[in-house]
Motif scaffolding. Structure first.
Motif, PDB file in Angstrom:
ATOM      1  N   LEU A  60      15.517  45.571  10.884  1.00 23.14           N
ATOM      2  CA  LEU A  60      15.843  46.397   9.727  1.00 23.14           C
ATOM      3  C   LEU A  60      16.164  47.825  10.158  1.00 23.14           C
ATOM      4  N   GLU A  86      19.207  44.702   4.806  1.00 20.11           N
ATOM      5  CA  GLU A  86      19.606  45.297   6.075  1.00 20.11           C
ATOM      6  C   GLU A  86      19.077  46.712   6.236  1.00 20.11           C
ATOM      7  N   ASP A 114      15.119  49.079  -0.820  1.00 19.79           N
ATOM      8  CA  ASP A 114      15.911  48.273   0.097  1.00 19.79           C
ATOM      9  C   ASP A 114      17.208  47.861  -0.580  1.00 19.79           C
TER      10      ASP A 114
END
Length: 328
Positions: free
Chosen positions: A208, A247, A266
């Motif tokens: 991440l 991601e 996120d």
């Protein structure tokens, strides 16, 4: 006024009005009943029923609100109360229900505090055993493999070196698990360093891309508040890594009037209308522990947003002894 007299009074108003109309209105009933008289009587009955239903709806509206609140109340979302007006039976019922919610929320917060304290103690014990027992054993195995590889012939040396590398990776994983169970950096270096180490670890092992934004003028926090902020961030990042298919993650820690706000966002798929799991409920229980508010926006298009607002002056959670005194 009690509920009985409230309903009796509403019905008395409707029936009294109907009786007055029969006494003074120029309406008579013939035998047999004429069509016009039947229409008037049926129309009067309909008017009485509609008026009675409307008055009962108004009179029993507080009970309807109470019923709706009872069906959706959640002790992990404190503060849900009904306004109390008047001094009748319905008002007393609502007042008693609100007092019951106060007691239940206090007892839930106290029991959560005990459970989470026991959980942290068990985490610390397991982390210590992993570090002292398993870690030292793997270190000894690693040193033995190194000596054996140095003395082994060439074909066997390559295999021993491969086993040595596998053992080293296992040792690193054990140390990483121990750090996640017991964040020693939180106790030694503080919340900012602990969150930095946590995000770096997640970025390394999950791929991440995590960005951090920390406000420079954060107020001093007590150890329990720092631990709750750290654990909520840890659980939120774990949920992102496992379920969000994201991601990028953004972690923010900023100061507001009387509170410190932790935000994790996120770009994943969110959880939509799925039910909250044990992880999210655990975060809510930790928020209750320090009197914080937790908001989770789980959309389906722009990921998940977790916001924890922790007061800088923590409201104390009653202990078991204090509860016994209060209830006694």
């Amino acid at each position: 006024m009690s509920l009985f007299w409230r309903i009796f009074g509403l019905n008395a108003v409707v029936l009294g009005t109907a009786t007055a109309l029969l006494l003074w209105a120029p309406v008579t009933v013939s035998v047999p009943v004429l069509l016009t008289e039947a229409v008037i009587l049926v129309g009067g009955l309909i008017v009485m029923l509609v008026a009675n239903a409307a008055l009962l709806r108004i009179g029993l509206a507080p009970l309807d609100r109470l019923t709706r609140l009872m069906t959706r109340v959640d002790l992990l979302r404190p503060g849900q109360r009904l306004p109390v007006a008047g001094h009748g039976g319905v008002a007393e019922l609502i007042r008693t229900f609100n007092a019951m919610l106060d007691r239940l929320e206090a007892e839930r917060a106290a029991s959560s505090a005990r459970a989470l304290s026991a959980q942290e103690s068990e985490r610390q014990r397991i982390a210590q055993e992993l570090h002292d027992e398993v870690g030292q054993s793997l270190t000894a195995v690693l040193l033995g493999l190194k000596r054996a590889a140095d003395q082994a012939p060439e074909p066997l040396r390559a295999e021993l070196q491969q086993v040595q590398e596998t053992t080293r990776e296992s040792l690193d994983e054990v140390r990483r698990l121990a750090r996640r169970l017991r964040p020693g950096v939180l106790e030694d270096l503080g919340l900012i360093s602990a969150l930095t180490a946590l995000t770096n670890d997640f970025a390394t092992h999950t791929g991440l891309k995590i960005t951090r934004h920390f406000t420079a003028d954060l107020p001093p926090l007590d150890p329990q508040t720092e631990l709750v902020l750290y654990r909520v961030a840890q659980e939120a990042l774990t949920n992102v890594a496992r379920h969000a298919e994201a991601e990028r993650v953004e972690l923010r820690l900023r100061r507001t009037d009387g509170a410190v706000v932790l935000g994790i966002s996120d770009d994943g798929r969110g959880i939509g209308i799925a039910r909250e799991g044990a992880g999210i409920r655990g975060m809510r229980e930790r928020a209750l522990l320090i009197g914080a508010t937790l908001e989770i926006d789980t959309g389906t298009t722009d990921g998940t947003h977790v916001v924890l607002s922790a007061p800088t002056v923590k409201k104390p959670v009653p202990t078991a002894e204090e509860e016994d005194v209060d209830h006694g």
